[in-house]
Design an enzyme around this catalytic site. Structure first.
Site, PDB file in Angstrom:
ATOM      1  N   HIS A 258      -0.353  -2.749  -7.202  1.00 56.52           N
ATOM      2  CA  HIS A 258       0.928  -2.169  -6.792  1.00 56.52           C
ATOM      3  C   HIS A 258       0.817  -0.765  -6.231  1.00 56.52           C
ATOM      4  O   HIS A 258       1.828  -0.086  -6.071  1.00 56.52           O
ATOM      5  CB  HIS A 258       1.979  -2.233  -7.913  1.00 56.52           C
ATOM      6  CG  HIS A 258       2.237  -3.635  -8.340  1.00 56.52           C
ATOM      7  ND1 HIS A 258       2.662  -4.619  -7.456  1.00 56.52           N
ATOM      8  CD2 HIS A 258       2.087  -4.264  -9.535  1.00 56.52           C
ATOM      9  CE1 HIS A 258       2.775  -5.770  -8.114  1.00 56.52           C
ATOM     10  NE2 HIS A 258       2.420  -5.587  -9.366  1.00 56.52           N
TER      11      HIS A 258
ATOM     12  N   ASP B 125      -0.356  -3.563   3.463  1.00 53.80           N
ATOM     13  CA  ASP B 125       0.591  -3.684   2.355  1.00 53.80           C
ATOM     14  C   ASP B 125       1.513  -2.483   2.353  1.00 53.80           C
ATOM     15  O   ASP B 125       1.131  -1.387   2.776  1.00 53.80           O
ATOM     16  CB  ASP B 125      -0.160  -3.780   1.016  1.00 53.80           C
ATOM     17  CG  ASP B 125       0.802  -4.059  -0.139  1.00 53.80           C
ATOM     18  OD1 ASP B 125       1.560  -5.038  -0.052  1.00 53.80           O
ATOM     19  OD2 ASP B 125       0.813  -3.288  -1.110  1.00 53.80           O
TER      20      ASP B 125
ATOM     21  N   ASN C 179       5.328   0.894  -8.784  1.00 49.84           N
ATOM     22  CA  ASN C 179       4.187   1.395  -8.012  1.00 49.84           C
ATOM     23  C   ASN C 179       3.689   2.771  -8.451  1.00 49.84           C
ATOM     24  O   ASN C 179       2.669   3.251  -7.936  1.00 49.84           O
ATOM     25  CB  ASN C 179       4.526   1.395  -6.507  1.00 49.84           C
ATOM     26  CG  ASN C 179       5.862   2.064  -6.237  1.00 49.84           C
ATOM     27  OD1 ASN C 179       6.122   3.137  -6.761  1.00 49.84           O
ATOM     28  ND2 ASN C 179       6.706   1.435  -5.431  1.00 49.84           N
TER      29      ASN C 179
END
Ligand SMILES: [Zn+2]
Length: 223
Positions: free
Chosen positions: A161, A21, A69
């Site tokens: 996130h 990710d 994030n």
């Protein structure tokens, strides 16, 4: 024009893979930067090890990105730049199948773009996008964001996130989706392992490969 993905998109669960990710400064691979890369290597369904690094993007991080994030300029000040981080990522992922959520349209585009600019290379790993798996296995859900899928499976979405948390969350989702997949029948393309889908042609319905136009396999629908 975004770079094309080079590896094949696979649709069926594999037990050995690297799930990854990214966190970024925005959504445009050509204009925005990667600020975090995380990956988890899995063999026979068990975590082997993890990889995670913040990345100094060489520019201020837009507040909109930090809001998502939580990554700040301060946090990336001492972090490696993208060239070093990406080269470590390539060493980590080797030629493993890459797994991730929405990577077909997002994360892999970023990786391809930066790989081309920094190393003049492409990323040829085959990959599985859990977004497609989720749409296929959970058609009853209205939305298939990673947190939607995790909530469905009652998997914790705490810390969502940040890249490594999302990898772990997605790894649990992927394993669950793999189990679900076994209970439904999927027609696989014998040439590339893509999914055969019903399409309408001049002469009626036929099965075509989801990797079209790269793969042009077609078959008749068995009555
Ligand atoms: Zn195919």
């Amino acid at each position: 024009m975004a770079e094309k993905n080079r590896g094949k998109r696979l649709v069926k669960y594999v037990p050995d893979y690297v799930i990854f990710d990214l966190e970024t400064t925005g959504i445009n691979p050509a204009a925005d930067e990667i600020i975090e890369i995380s990956a988890v290597r899995v063999k026979e369904r068990a975590v082997v090890d993890t990889f995670s690094t913040l990345v100094n993007p060489g520019c201020p991080i837009p507040w909109q990105a930090t809001q998502v994030n939580g990554i700040t300029d301060e946090m990336v000040r001492e972090a490696p730049q993208i060239k070093e981080a990406l080269s470590d990522f390539f060493a980590y992922t080797k030629d493993f199948v890459l797994v991730g959520h929405n990577i077909h349209s997002f994360d892999l585009k970023f990786i391809q773009e930066k790989a081309k600019n920094l190393f003049g290379r492409t990323v040829d790993n085959d990959y599985i996008d859990t977004l497609y798996m989720a749409r296929q296995c959970l058609p009853q859900l209205a939305h298939h964001k990673l947190t939607d899928v995790a909530s469905y499976f009652r998997i914790s979405i705490e810390g969502a996130h940040r890249a490594l948390n999302d990898c772990i969350m997605n790894l649990k989702c992927y394993e669950k989706l793999g189990e679900l997949q076994e209970s439904i029948h999927i027609d696989l393309c014998p040439k590339c392992g893509g999914e055969l889908k019903r399409r309408n042609g001049k002469f009626g319905e036929f099965l075509g490969c989801s990797n079209f136009p790269e793969c042009r396999y077609t078959a008749q629908i068995r009555k």
